[in-house]
Design an enzyme around this catalytic site. Structure first.
Site: not given
Length: 374
Positions: A156-157
């Protein structure tokens, strides 16, 4: 050394929407069939009956009201419960690259740039359609961009980590202009048959143009600094990867081959990690909480974002100070904070400071501190 800036963003949004009511109806029909099919084993205590879902449960647990997906027919079929995403031939554009072209075209238009002026493409996403050749190189070729390209995965980063990589290369002069692209087909790795997570994800693609600030053609956001951090955890995990399940059927004996999350542990461990990360980043740059005009957070869970917003700003943020797109898009992994930035940044005045932050599996946290210019 050069100063990097974000000069354009774009969002590709699928045209199919799955509402909570539709999703609940499909899940509950599946649960009823499952319970009837395994009635004897359930009665014997060998397996647990599946409990029904509800729209109220989904909104309370996440803040999500709907999600966009590439294919809703399979997702809403109680006998299927996954998207129909047929495998493409080697002579066809990949699904991720096709999504990327739309988002990239919008980002380039906002930046006032042509694809051939780009000399770096980073495809940063949670899951990739294949190991190689890199999706980024395919996007580069389809766009007609120059230079080089590579894929990146930090769950998700991925988007913020991709921005740091591009910004660092712009600072040193090794590239002049980059596209950071985030095609997220989250519906392909979600277990739609699991009540605890069947509502979490949606599909989307975002793109951002980064280039030297002194070459920006219009209003832009100077990247003052970036910061990334990782800390290993198994509390968010996927042991399989991308779209295999949608092509070969369910792997019922291997629940861990799709998205798995220990939600309570994630909530307890990630929130202080992210809050501390942002606070330290701002402190090192001499930014007081009162000076922060906008916080574009990862769109995973409304309660998580509300907690982080209060910690960072020292009060409950106003809606415009911490915009949410979660209710419409659901969790779109790395793309979430970029959707929020793209949709809620034009109103900022020159000199206003904001922070883009994403966080997720790894654990990983990435933040990009920006200032409006022009």
């Amino acid at each position: 050394m050069y100063t990097p800036a974000i000069t354009g963003t774009g969002v590709y949004t699928p045209d199919q929407i799955v509402t909570n009511d539709e999703l609940v109806a499909a899940f509950n029909a599946h649960a009823e069939k499952f319970n009837a099919r395994h009635a004897d084993a359930i009665a014997a205590g060998e397996i647990e009956a599946k409990q029904p879902s509800s729209t109220e449960f989904i909104v309370s647990a996440s803040g999500i009201h709907q999600r966009y997906v590439l294919d809703k027919t399979g997702v809403l079929d109680p006998e299927v419960m996954h998207p129909h995403l047929p495998e493409r031939g080697n002579d066809e554009p990949s699904l991720m690259a096709e999504m990327a072209l739309d988002a990239c075209a919008k980002a380039l238009e906002r930046a006032g740039r042509r694809a051939e002026e780009v000399d770096l493409v980073i495809c940063a996403a949670s899951n990739h359609e294949r190991p190689y050749p890199a999706i980024a190189v395919e996007i580069q070729q389809l766009l007609g961009a120059g230079g080089f390209a590579f894929d990146m995965n930090v769950a998700c980063s991925s988007a913020t980590f991709g921005m740091q990589a591009a910004a660092d290369m712009i600072r040193t002069g090794s590239v002049r202009r980059a596209l950071v692209v985030n095609p997220e087909i989250c519906s392909g790795h979600l277990e739609w048959r699991d009540r605890d997570c069947h509502f979490i994800f949606g599909d989307v693609c975002t793109a951002a143009v980064l280039e030297r600030a002194d070459e920006a053609k219009g209003a832009h956001f100077v990247i003052r600094s970036t910061r990334c951090a990782t800390q290993f955890s198994n509390n968010i995990r996927n042991n399989n990867g991308f779209l295999r399940r949608t092509r070969e059927g369910h792997m019922a004996d291997r629940r861990d081959m799709l998205f798995v999350q220990e939600g309570r542990k994630v909530f307890k461990e990630v929130l202080p990690l992210v809050s501390r990360h942002i606070a330290e980043h701002m402190a090192d740059e001499g930014i007081e909480a009162a000076e922060l005009k906008r916080l574009w957070l990862h769109q995973a869970n409304k309660a998580m974002n509300d907690f982080i917003g209060r910690k960072v700003m020292g009060r409950v943020p106003e809606a415009h100070e911490q915009p949410n797109i979660l209710q419409d898009y659901a969790n779109t992994s790395s793309a979430g904070s970029i959707i929020a930035f793209s949709k809620y940044s034009d109103d900022m005045a020159p000199g206003d400071t904001g922070l883009i932050c994403s966080f997720g599996a790894g654990y990983s946290v990435g933040s990009v501190l920006v200032e409006r210019a022009g």
